[in-house]
Design an enzyme around this catalytic site. Structure first.
Site, short mmCIF file in Angstrom:
data_model
loop_
_atom_site.label_atom_id
_atom_site.label_comp_id
_atom_site.label_asym_id
_atom_site.label_seq_id
_atom_site.Cartn_x
_atom_site.Cartn_y
_atom_site.Cartn_z
N CYS A 46 -25.00 4.96 -6.68
CA CYS A 46 -23.78 5.50 -6.07
C CYS A 46 -23.12 4.48 -5.14
CB CYS A 46 -24.13 6.78 -5.31
SG CYS A 46 -22.71 7.59 -4.59
N CYS A 51 -20.26 5.68 -7.51
CA CYS A 51 -19.20 6.45 -6.82
C CYS A 51 -18.35 5.63 -5.86
CB CYS A 51 -19.81 7.58 -6.00
SG CYS A 51 -21.43 8.18 -6.49
N LYS A 54 -16.41 2.46 -7.32
CA LYS A 54 -15.49 3.05 -8.30
C LYS A 54 -14.28 3.66 -7.60
CE LYS A 54 -15.79 7.17 -9.12
NZ LYS A 54 -16.56 8.10 -9.92
N TYR A 102 -27.68 1.88 5.37
CA TYR A 102 -28.83 2.55 4.75
C TYR A 102 -30.15 2.00 5.30
CZ TYR A 102 -26.53 5.64 1.49
OH TYR A 102 -25.82 6.68 0.96
N GLY A 178 -16.53 8.47 -24.06
CA GLY A 178 -15.69 9.65 -23.83
C GLY A 178 -16.11 10.44 -22.61
N TYR A 180 -16.94 10.72 -18.22
CA TYR A 180 -16.06 10.52 -17.06
C TYR A 180 -16.00 9.06 -16.62
CZ TYR A 180 -19.86 10.30 -13.56
OH TYR A 180 -20.94 9.92 -12.82
N GLU A 184 -12.52 7.09 -16.15
CA GLU A 184 -12.17 6.53 -14.85
C GLU A 184 -11.86 5.04 -14.95
OE1 GLU A 184 -14.57 9.57 -11.89
OE2 GLU A 184 -15.58 7.75 -12.51
N ALA A 344 -15.54 16.18 -9.69
CA ALA A 344 -14.23 15.56 -9.90
C ALA A 344 -14.38 14.38 -10.84
CB ALA A 344 -13.64 15.09 -8.58
N HIS A 439 2.68 25.97 2.36
CA HIS A 439 3.90 25.54 1.69
C HIS A 439 4.52 24.34 2.41
CE1 HIS A 439 7.33 26.02 -0.91
NE2 HIS A 439 8.11 25.91 0.13
N GLU A 444 -0.96 25.50 -3.26
CA GLU A 444 -0.55 26.91 -3.09
C GLU A 444 -0.41 27.61 -4.44
OE1 GLU A 444 3.42 27.72 -1.46
OE2 GLU A 444 4.02 25.68 -1.98
C1 LIG Z 1 -19.94 4.13 -12.57
C2 LIG Z 1 -20.54 5.36 -11.96
C3 LIG Z 1 -19.74 6.19 -11.21
C4 LIG Z 1 -20.28 7.31 -10.62
N1 LIG Z 1 -19.46 8.12 -9.88
C5 LIG Z 1 -19.96 9.23 -9.30
C6 LIG Z 1 -19.13 10.06 -8.50
O1 LIG Z 1 -17.93 9.82 -8.33
N2 LIG Z 1 -19.68 11.15 -7.92
C7 LIG Z 1 -21.00 11.48 -8.08
O2 LIG Z 1 -21.46 12.47 -7.51
N3 LIG Z 1 -21.83 10.70 -8.84
C8 LIG Z 1 -21.33 9.60 -9.45
N4 LIG Z 1 -22.16 8.80 -10.19
C9 LIG Z 1 -23.57 9.22 -10.41
C10 LIG Z 1 -24.45 8.88 -9.20
O3 LIG Z 1 -24.32 7.52 -8.89
C11 LIG Z 1 -25.89 9.23 -9.52
O4 LIG Z 1 -25.96 10.58 -9.92
C12 LIG Z 1 -26.82 9.03 -8.32
O5 LIG Z 1 -26.76 7.72 -7.85
C13 LIG Z 1 -28.26 9.40 -8.70
O6 LIG Z 1 -29.13 9.16 -7.63
P1 LIG Z 1 -30.65 8.81 -7.89
O7 LIG Z 1 -31.29 8.79 -6.55
O8 LIG Z 1 -31.20 9.71 -8.92
O9 LIG Z 1 -30.66 7.38 -8.56
P2 LIG Z 1 -29.97 5.94 -8.11
O10 LIG Z 1 -28.93 6.22 -7.11
O11 LIG Z 1 -29.66 5.33 -9.36
O12 LIG Z 1 -31.16 5.25 -7.36
C14 LIG Z 1 -32.28 4.73 -8.03
C15 LIG Z 1 -32.77 3.53 -7.27
O13 LIG Z 1 -34.05 3.17 -7.74
C16 LIG Z 1 -34.15 1.77 -7.83
N5 LIG Z 1 -35.22 1.49 -8.77
C17 LIG Z 1 -35.26 1.73 -10.09
N6 LIG Z 1 -36.47 1.41 -10.60
C18 LIG Z 1 -37.21 0.95 -9.56
C19 LIG Z 1 -38.54 0.50 -9.43
N7 LIG Z 1 -39.39 0.47 -10.48
N8 LIG Z 1 -38.97 0.08 -8.21
C20 LIG Z 1 -38.14 0.11 -7.15
N9 LIG Z 1 -36.88 0.56 -7.19
C21 LIG Z 1 -36.42 0.99 -8.40
C22 LIG Z 1 -32.79 1.34 -8.29
O14 LIG Z 1 -32.54 -0.02 -8.01
C23 LIG Z 1 -31.90 2.29 -7.48
O15 LIG Z 1 -31.56 1.74 -6.24
C24 LIG Z 1 -21.65 7.64 -10.78
C25 LIG Z 1 -22.47 6.79 -11.54
C26 LIG Z 1 -21.92 5.67 -12.12
C27 LIG Z 1 -22.81 4.77 -12.93
#
Ligand SMILES: Cc1cc2nc3c(=O)[nH]c(=O)nc-3n(C[C@H](O)[C@H](O)[C@H](O)COP(=O)(O)OP(=O)(O)OC[C@H]3O[C@@H](n4cnc5c(N)ncnc54)[C@H](O)[C@@H]3O)c2cc1C
Length: 453
Positions: A46, A51, A54, A102, A178, A180, A184, A344, A439, A444
């Site tokens: 994200c 997110c 993007k 973070y 196809g 989101y 986008e 969204a 309004h 609305e």
């Molecule tokens: C282009 C794009 C746009 C998006 N836009 C939106 C949006 O507008 N709104 C929305 O709600 N969601 C959006 N998403 C989805 C959102 O990013 C994910 O749903 C969310 O990040 C999932 O969180 P997570 O914790 O499951 O995984 P991630 O956020 O993917 O975190 C996983 C982490 O684990 C790490 N990792 C993986 N394997 C290992 C390992 N073996 N050892 C150590 N670290 C590891 C990775 O490096 C990563 O940092 C978007 C995704 C993409 C690709």
């Protein structure tokens, strides 16, 4: 040693993305000894390639239209020019700032950050950079990775991961997919000035969204200059001597572009994670099977977020991370409410939706009323832009309950978020009707639609 057990940690989290960071922070705040392993940048998909960057690109891509709209309001806008490295690098600076935040957040919560790739070595063991860590509970929150099919020339394509860091901005681009993310990025590329084609193998993109919404967005995107091509796919790609790409479609047509981006789905990042050393069960697509408390078949190992193949959205991963931490180290008994999750699409114009589509509602309810309005936003009476807005309510006629709210138009996400609260509170059409509108706004319209269609 953990204060609670014979293990080094109470909770060892693999992946510092949306779900992993939230789970580790809350667990630490509840007194657990926590470590989180991350092999890339803190914040996960994200923050780094999802997110946040993007949305920054979407903001950037809107300016071309704003410059055009300004003339109708009396402004003379001089020569405009888009400089990609500025947008890309400013975005990178902002993302680095967020990575730092973070890091501080985790440090302040008392979570130990372990840099490197985590590999599970057994029910209570994780290895990172050659060092073995033991933990009472392990959380796998490794997210997903873009999936690009293999075909002749597929080595020339990029995914969304690379699109965020392109050396040069393409003059001509094909986006394949196809979902989101494809929609986008097509809007981003087109808004920033690229000749943009979006290809989808099915008859209409955005599967799962309300039919009216899908068709309306397709029409609006075409108006804005995106060349949408459905029922087609790429057969092969050849690289020309000048570095451009000759893309052959399934119908034999060849299109010359500079960049081809595939957004054809994402796969759980479980390959090589060592889960075969445990009883954790994977589906054929690599996602992890969990129960309603995110526990895998291996009782000490949990998984959540994108890797479990559910609703792949950041707020969902956050809610799951928070719930699991409370259930493991707090008072327990929590459950994520997956009802009415608003979402969204930052397409141009935006889509936002909560609840059931008309098609889903008609399968589940005997009597469904549809309220629908499509209009020109007040801004566009002077802007000269042809953009239209769509609003739609899906209502259960028998109970008067609102089943779904859908919008295509500017700031749709900002508007639908409020309606999602109303729906979770059990709003009826009568509640909407008795609400006095603000309004003049587009929103609305949601409280003034009186006659079902
Ligand atoms: C282009 C794009 C746009 C998006 N836009 C939106 C949006 O507008 N709104 C929305 O709600 N969601 C959006 N998403 C989805 C959102 O990013 C994910 O749903 C969310 O990040 C999932 O969180 P997570 O914790 O499951 O995984 P991630 O956020 O993917 O975190 C996983 C982490 O684990 C790490 N990792 C993986 N394997 C290992 C390992 N073996 N050892 C150590 N670290 C590891 C990775 O490096 C990563 O940092 C978007 C995704 C993409 C690709």
């Amino acid at each position: 040693m953990s204060i609670h057990s014979e293990f080094d940690y109470d909770f060892f989290v693999i992946g510092a993305g949306s779900g992993g960071v939230r789970a580790s922070r809350i667990a630490a705040s509840l007194g657990a000894k926590v470590a989180v392993a991350e092999d890339s940048d803190l914040g996960g998909t994200c923050v780094n390639v999802g997110c946040v960057p993007k949305k920054l690109f979407v903001y950037g891509s809107h300016f071309s239209e704003e410059f055009e709209a300004a003339a109708g309001f009396g402004w003379t806008v001089g020569k405009t020019e888009f400089h990609w490295p500025t947008l890309r690098d400013n975005k990178n600076t902002e993302i680095s700032r967020l990575n730092g935040i973070y890091g501080n957040m985790l440090n302040n919560a008392g979570v130990e950050i372990v840099n490197g790739r985590g590999v599970v070595k057994g029910p209570n063991q994780v290895e990172v950079a050659g060092k073995l860590y033991t933990a009472k509970h392990i959380l796998v929150a490794v997210g997903g990775w873009p999936f690009v099919p293999e075909f002749p020339g597929s080595e020339h394509v990029i995914s969304s991961n690379e699109a965020f860091f392109l050396e040069e901005f393409p003059k001509r681009v094909i986006v394949v997919g196809g979902g989101y993310i494809a929609v986008e990025f097509a809007g981003i590329f087109a808004g920033l000035g690229a000749e943009t084609h979006q290809l989808y193998r099915g008859p209409m993109f955005l599967r799962g969204f309300d039919e009216d919404v899908r068709e309306f967005v397709a029409g609006e995107m075409q108006h804005k200059g995106v060349n949408l091509r459905f029922n087609t796919n790429i057969e092969s790609i050849a690289k020309n001597s000048d570095g451009s790409l000759a893309v052959t479609l399934t119908d034999g047509e060849v299109i010359e572009v500079d960049t081809v981006m595939y957004a054809t789905g994402r796969k759980a990042k479980t390959a090589g994670l060592g889960l075969e050393t445990t009883d954790v069960q994977l589906r054929d697509n690599g996602s992890i099977v969990v129960d309603e408390n995110y526990q895998t078949q291996e009782p000490s190992i949990y998984a959540l977020g994108d890797v479990i193949g559910g609703i792949e959205l950041t707020p969902v991963a956050l809610a799951e991370g928070m719930t699991l931490a409370h259930n493991l180290f707090g008072e327990g008994g929590r459950k994520v409410n997956y009802d009415n999750i608003a979402t969204a699409v930052f397409s141009q114009p935006n889509i936002a939706t909560v609840g059931l589509s008309e098609e889903e509602a008609k399968k589940q309810y005997a009597n469904v009323d549809i309220y629908k309005s499509s209009f020109k936003h007040m801004k566009h009476t002077l802007s000269g832009l042809a953009e239209r807005t769509l609003m739609k309510l899906v209502v259960d006629k028998d109970s008067d309950r609102i089943l779904g709210c859908h919008m295509v138009g500017s700031d749709a996400g900002e508007i639908i978020q409020g309606l999602a609260i109303a729906m979770n509170a059990g709003a009826t059409k009568a509640h909407f009707d008795s609400t006095i509108g603000i309004h003049p706004t587009a929103a609305e319209e949601f409280v003034t639609m009186r006659e079902p269609v």
